[in-house]
Design a protein around this motif. Structure first.
Motif, short mmCIF file in Angstrom:
data_model
loop_
_atom_site.label_atom_id
_atom_site.label_comp_id
_atom_site.label_asym_id
_atom_site.label_seq_id
_atom_site.Cartn_x
_atom_site.Cartn_y
_atom_site.Cartn_z
N PRO A 143 42.58 49.22 46.77
CA PRO A 143 42.86 47.82 46.58
C PRO A 143 42.47 47.39 45.23
N LEU A 144 42.83 46.18 44.69
CA LEU A 144 42.91 45.69 43.61
C LEU A 144 41.11 45.66 43.44
N PRO A 145 40.56 45.89 42.22
CA PRO A 145 39.07 45.42 41.95
C PRO A 145 38.94 44.21 42.21
N ASN A 146 37.44 43.96 42.32
CA ASN A 146 37.25 42.32 42.59
C ASN A 146 37.29 41.79 41.41
N LEU A 147 37.92 40.60 41.42
CA LEU A 147 38.28 39.86 40.27
C LEU A 147 37.48 38.43 40.10
N ASN A 148 36.59 38.47 41.20
CA ASN A 148 35.87 37.28 41.23
C ASN A 148 36.43 35.94 40.91
#
Length: 326
Positions: A143-148
């Motif tokens: 999945p995408l990294p956590n973009l916060n």
């Protein structure tokens, strides 16, 4: 009509009928591209993909490129660069091409400077159904990294330029690890992660083509995939420098040589658009014997799907009196 984005010109090739049916060269002079005497390696990667794609029927899309850089290509040389495409295999589902780039004045003096194996898969083997996937294949990816909650519009368009300026001085700790001074792509850096161990470091960016691709070729997979090949090499070696600041030294003053040796790309989505926002993450896994291994993952921001994976082996040498443990 002038193409809509700089990267369109960078990846373009043209046929050389005087050399052979499957011979190509750069369409625009290399002196117009960013870089010094030796041309940017991403140009070779991208143009090799473009040349190989020109020998394949449209319903086949490139899914991998495995390349080796043999000699530097001089941008200021009057000797033209020739991409010779060898049709290794033409199957019903898969096609393979080998691209050899040579530079020199005539066949007698020319030498091979770059070689790539470019592989293609038939369109109906890579997408089907309402969700764009085949029903009888495995379908997964990280999945995408956590973009916060962060998006590209939250980052100043000038931040990349500011980082370049901050890192360009003689007393700077490092030059930026994942951004290029060229105008092909719009980089929005975020999520720098430095750690005690180099393999735990991460560098992330939002990225897309600096300008929209022209309407006539926006939906052409070959151009978009060649553009991603160009993107894959932009300052990639910088992640190893970022992950080893003490050994590299201020302003990278301890580095005596840096160059890409081998470069592997896997394209996971043949319909990726280079002018749509992507999320790019870079890391390094190993260093030794004057070489480093680098890894890059790229996701489409909107869909969250992985669109490209890159692995590269680079030459990175330090001054003799520097602790070379990476």
């Amino acid at each position: 009509m002038v193409p809509g984005a700089p990267v369109e010109r960078y990846v373009a090739v043209q046929q050389l009928p005087d050399v052979g049916t499957d011979a190509f060269t750069n369409k625009e002079p290399f002196t117009r591209q960013p870089g010094g005497r030796a041309i940017f390696g991403g140009l070779l990667l991208a143009q090799a993909v473009s040349a190989a794609s020109a020998t394949v029927i449209p319903n086949f899309h490139v899914y991998s490129s495995h390349a080796t850089f043999i000699h530097p290509v001089t941008a200021t040389s009057k000797e033209r660069l020739v991409y010779r495409v060898e049709r290794i295999a033409d199957g019903r589902s898969f096609v393979t091409r080998v691209v050899r780039a040579t530079q020199g004045d005539g066949d007698r003096q020319s030498r091979c400077v770059f070689i790539a194996t470019v592989s293609f898969q038939r369109e109906d083997q890579v997408s089907a159904g309402s969700n764009g996937t085949l029903a009888n294949v495995l379908d997964y990816g990280p999945p995408l990294p956590n973009l916060n909650g962060l998006g590209p519009d939250d980052i100043s368009e000038d931040l990349n330029r500011q980082i370049l300026a901050a890192f360009s001085g003689p007393d700077a700790l490092l030059r930026p690890p994942s951004f290029s001074e060229g105008g092909a792509f719009d980089w929005r850096p975020f999520g720098f992660k430095q750690a005690e161990t180099p393999w735990d470091c991460r560098v992330r960016s939002f990225v897309r083509s600096q300008e929209p691709l022209s309407d006539s070729i926006r939906s052409m997979p070959a151009v978009n995939l060649a553009a991603l090949a160009y993107l894959s090499d932009e300052s990639l070696i910088g992640i190893a420098m970022y992950a080893n600041p003490k050994q590299v030294g201020k302003g990278t003053r301890n580095i005596t040589m840096a160059a890409t040796l081998n470069h592997k790309i896997w394209f996971h989505d043949p319909h990726v658009r280079a002018d749509e926002w992507m999320v790019l993450e870079r890391s390094t896994s190993w260093g030794g014997n004057g070489r480093v291994l680098l890894r890059q993952k790229t996701w489409n921001l909107e869909t969250g799907r992985l669109v490209m994976t890159v692995e590269a082996e680079c030459l990175l040498r330090l001054k003799p009196d520097v602790d070379s443990k990476l």
